[in-house]
Design an enzyme around this catalytic site. Structure first.
Site, PDB file in Angstrom:
ATOM      1  N   GLY A  63       9.552   7.804  -4.708  1.00 24.80           N
ATOM      2  CA  GLY A  63       9.190   7.673  -3.302  1.00 24.80           C
ATOM      3  C   GLY A  63       9.166   6.246  -2.791  1.00 24.80           C
ATOM      4  N   HIS A  64       9.463   5.254  -3.633  1.00 28.87           N
ATOM      5  CA  HIS A  64       9.350   3.838  -3.223  1.00 28.87           C
ATOM      6  C   HIS A  64      10.576   3.067  -3.651  1.00 28.87           C
ATOM      7  CE1 HIS A  64       7.481  -0.205  -2.877  1.00 28.87           C
ATOM      8  NE2 HIS A  64       6.712   0.395  -2.002  1.00 28.87           N
ATOM      9  N   PHE A  65      11.620   3.109  -3.132  1.00 25.68           N
ATOM     10  CA  PHE A  65      12.181   3.964  -2.087  1.00 25.68           C
ATOM     11  C   PHE A  65      13.391   4.639  -2.683  1.00 25.68           C
ATOM     12  CE2 PHE A  65      10.177   0.262  -0.103  1.00 25.68           C
ATOM     13  CZ  PHE A  65       9.256   0.867   0.730  1.00 25.68           C
TER      14      PHE A  65
END
Length: 161
Positions: A63-65
């Site tokens: 999720g990052h990224f």
């Protein structure tokens, strides 16, 4: 004389390497929050150099990224804090048993460049001072010799229970 056994006049191991099996005996952090893989130099009561190998397998990269994986800056600071905790334990020796190093504050934090999968963070921590159970450090993180982050921070050493 090898770097592993080189001593200065005070008896401090200048070239001491602390591997992951010893690190997990020294600090309580575990996967996925263990942010130092090896400590390649410790000068008790002065400084330490740690390594964090950044891999695409880190869970936060989902999720990052997803399109441009970036190692979160707060985890670079955590890498500095964990390297400092190893320095504290190495400095205190047996008197560190039953103690935990608690992160207290961060000041003058700067992120200079993004860090991503495949990078190796070299984490340099320097003890600036200690008063009682509060220790203050300056940290720098580098990739390929280039400064990527820096901060000053404090920790408190307290009984584990």
């Amino acid at each position: 004389m090898s770097m592993d056994t080189a001593n200065n006049d005070q008896g401090t191991d200048l070239g001491k390497v602390i591997d992951i099996s010893r690190i997990i005996q020294m600090i309580p952090h575990r996967y996925p929050f263990l942010m130092v893989d090896r400590v390649v130099q410790v000068v008790a009561n002065e400084s330490a150099v740690g390594i964090k190998n950044v891999t695409i397998n880190e869970p936060f990269f989902q999720g990052h990224f997803p399109s441009r994986p970036v190692f979160p800056g707060v985890l670079i600071i955590e890498s500095m804090a964990q390297t400092a905790a190893v320095l504290v334990v190495e400095t205190l020796g047996e008197s560190a048993e039953g103690k935990l190093v608690y992160f207290m504050s961060v000041e003058n934090c700067r992120f200079r460049k993004p860090v991503g999968p495949g990078d190796q963070l070299m984490i340099h921590v320097f003890k600036e001072r200690s008063r009682g159970n509060v220790w203050k450090f300056r940290g720098e993180a580098k990739v390929d010799g280039v400064l990527v982050a820096e901060a000053t921070y404090a920790a408190m050493i307290l009984d584990e229970k």
